[in-house]
Structure formats: C-alpha cells, structure tokens
Design an enzyme around this catalytic site. Sequence first.
Site, short mmCIF file in Angstrom:
data_model
loop_
_atom_site.label_atom_id
_atom_site.label_comp_id
_atom_site.label_asym_id
_atom_site.label_seq_id
_atom_site.Cartn_x
_atom_site.Cartn_y
_atom_site.Cartn_z
N TYR A 143 -64.34 22.29 -15.14
CA TYR A 143 -65.75 21.98 -15.41
C TYR A 143 -66.12 22.26 -16.87
O TYR A 143 -66.97 21.61 -17.43
CB TYR A 143 -66.66 22.84 -14.52
N LYS A 188 -53.43 25.66 -6.27
CA LYS A 188 -52.46 24.56 -6.20
C LYS A 188 -51.28 25.00 -7.05
O LYS A 188 -50.91 24.37 -8.05
CB LYS A 188 -53.12 23.26 -6.71
N ASP A 221 -54.71 21.66 -0.67
CA ASP A 221 -54.64 20.49 0.23
C ASP A 221 -54.51 20.92 1.69
O ASP A 221 -55.24 20.43 2.56
CB ASP A 221 -53.53 19.51 -0.19
N ASP A 245 -66.01 23.79 -5.15
CA ASP A 245 -67.04 22.76 -5.01
C ASP A 245 -66.69 21.86 -3.84
O ASP A 245 -67.52 21.59 -2.97
CB ASP A 245 -67.12 21.95 -6.31
N ASP A 249 -68.48 21.73 0.34
CA ASP A 249 -69.10 20.57 0.99
C ASP A 249 -68.39 20.31 2.33
O ASP A 249 -69.02 20.00 3.33
CB ASP A 249 -69.00 19.30 0.12
C1 IPM Z 1 -72.84 22.08 -6.67
C2 IPM Z 1 -73.05 20.72 -7.31
C3 IPM Z 1 -72.83 20.86 -8.81
C4 IPM Z 1 -71.42 21.34 -9.04
C5 IPM Z 1 -73.12 19.56 -9.59
C6 IPM Z 1 -74.50 19.03 -9.33
C7 IPM Z 1 -72.89 19.76 -11.06
O1 IPM Z 1 -72.19 19.80 -6.74
O2 IPM Z 1 -73.61 23.00 -7.01
O3 IPM Z 1 -71.98 22.22 -5.82
O4 IPM Z 1 -70.47 20.53 -9.05
O5 IPM Z 1 -71.25 22.54 -9.24
MN MN Z 2 -71.04 20.53 -5.05
#
Ligand code: IPM
Ligand code: MN
Length: 354
Positions: A143, A188, A221, A245, A249
């Site tokens: 990042y 990884k 993975d 990240d 999700d």
């Molecule tokens: C999160 C979001 C952010 C990230 C984006 C919006 C930059 O996806 O907070 O998980 O990737 O950190």
């Molecule tokens: Mn995110």
Amino acid sequence: MPIHADIVVLPGDGIGTEIVAATLPVLEAVARRHGHTFAFHQHDIGGVAIDRHGVPLPESTLEAARKADAVLLGAVGGPKWSDPNAKVRPEQGLLAIRKGLGLFANLRPTKPHPAALGASPIKSHLLEGVDILVVRELTGGIYFGDKTRSETDATDLCRYTVAEIERVVRSAARLARQRRGHLTSVDKANVLETSRLWRDVTNRIMREEFPEVTVEHQLVDSMAMHLLSKPRAYDVIVTENMFGDILTDEASMLAGSLGLLASASLGDGKVGIYEPIHGSAPDIAGKGIANPYATILSGALLLRHSLGLEAEAASIEAAVSAALDAKVFTADLAAPGQAVSTTQAAQAVIDRLP
Ligand code: IPM
Ligand code: MN
C-alpha cells in the site's frame, strides 16, 4: 468516573454520512447514562474533502485528529471520484490519516451472531462458536511502497522493515494472550521475500516474548480456504496490509454481512481511528437503508480502546446483540419486506442500552 472526550468525526462519502449520523446518538445516549460528555468535531475526508478543499485529507482534518482523543470515521470513495487517471483519490485520504497518526495495527473482530447465521452463505454448523480477531498491519507493505507508471508498465513496491513487523506481531500476540492464546500468522513465504522476513521475525518475537502463546503459520491462499472451511480453528490472525484487507472482507461473510464488522486502528498513542470495514456503498447511499451496526460497534471499540470505558463499550455491544436477537435487521440481513431503516436500527440499539 465521568470523563470528557473530544471525538473527531469524519463521515466521508456515500453511506458514511448516514451511518455516522446514526451512531452519534448512540454514543450520546451512553454518555448521558454514565455522566460523560463527548464533544464531536466534524471534519472532511475523502471525496467530500476533494470537492471542498481540493485534497482528500486537508491539513485541518489531520491536525484535529492529532489533538483528539479518538476519531470516528464513516467511509470514503464513490463513482464521482473514481476516474482511474485522477490525480487525487478519496482513498488517499484514508491511507494518509492512518499513516499520519501512526496507526499500524488494525483490529477487525468477527464473531457471527446466532440470529444472523442464516444470512451467511456458510453452513451454520461451521459458524457456531466462531470468534476471530484479525490484526491487519496498516501502514506498510505494498500500500505504501513506491509506485511507478509508464506507458508500458507499472510497479508497486512491497517493503517491510523488521521494526514494522515486530510491533504489529507484539500487538497481536498481546491480544492472543488475553484471548485463547493462539496466533495464526498469514504470509506467502513460499514466494515473497517480505513474507520470509515476516515469518522469521514472528517466530523470534513469539519465542522470546510470548512463549505461552502458540503460533502457527499459514500461506494466504490456503488461509482463504480454511477461513471458510474451519473458521472455529482460529483465534487471533496477524497478517500484512493487503492480505488483511482481503481476508477481512472474506471473514465478514462468516458474520452474514459486511455491515456487521467494526474495526479499530491503533498505534502507540491513545488516539485511534474507529470505522466499519465496509466502504461507502454508493449504490445504496442516500436511501437511509444502510446497516449502521458496524459503525455503532466501531463506536464501542472507540470507548474501549481510546477512552478506557470498558463497561460502556460492553453495553453498546450487548445492545446491538439484543437488537439482532430481536431481528431488527436492515436490508442486508432482513427477509424480504422485513427491513428497518438505518435510523430505526440505531434507535433499536439505544432502546436496548442498559
Ligand atoms: C479498508 C478499505 C481501504 C483499504 C480502502 C478504501 C483504501 O478497503 O479499510 O479495508 O484498502 O484499506
Ligand atoms: Mn478493505
């Protein structure tokens, strides 16, 4: 003892404004019950800041956040600012404030609520008893590495220093010690040099400083698979920025909705940023139907980690849990025709505060 706290509020874009507006009355209600006073100072970040100030993180916002006791954030981004060739993007504001405040550890808990199990695409029997805390490294890795772009290629550098790995692994290990004493480090290492460094540093820190915490390494993975096939096997998961990240999700699907996952971004100081893990959801913005629970639960984390108000934090978590028990669901969780609005869901939480 009653306290006073200055809380910087950054609604941001899309549903950010609605979910933050729904959360402030919950925090106010908690403050009233316990005699605290919270002053909310609203500032711009993200797309709205680009529109008003030309930059996604105005200096005034960062300054205010530095002086505050804590920061409550909604979400940033939206189609209006999504031109891939744009020089400034809303997301840069979020990355810059995390970096600017030195918030290297991002705590993302996932604990599926019994009443929401049906909303998860995963079979319920796999979800019972799941209680995972992902600690995502937040200010390093790909990042933040140098980026280049030419007509014919592009690069993103992934770099980690020993010190960056040490501090986040320590944070995660301390949390594991307070929980079930098991740490899973995700990397990884079969491909990436940064991952081999990550694994070496993790092993050393765990051996020297946390002998009572068991440590296990997983490749990202296969971890993506295990997270769905045997989520009960995990306690604290520590991983680098981008893997964290993606995995969080994915982990939100265990809880049934992205709208239920809160997060706390912490550094060495007291100030932290508290935000839902989801984005600005432009497709449903402005309709008053977004799920406010992730933001309300982020408010609970704010009380716990930045203000030291454990009982108050627990009271919010219990009230959200009771609202879920009562099936007070927004559209992401509700059966057709049964959904409540954002403000109704927040009111249901306030009504259930002890
Ligand atoms: C999160 C979001 C952010 C990230 C984006 C919006 C930059 O996806 O907070 O998980 O990737 O950190
Ligand atoms: Mn995110």
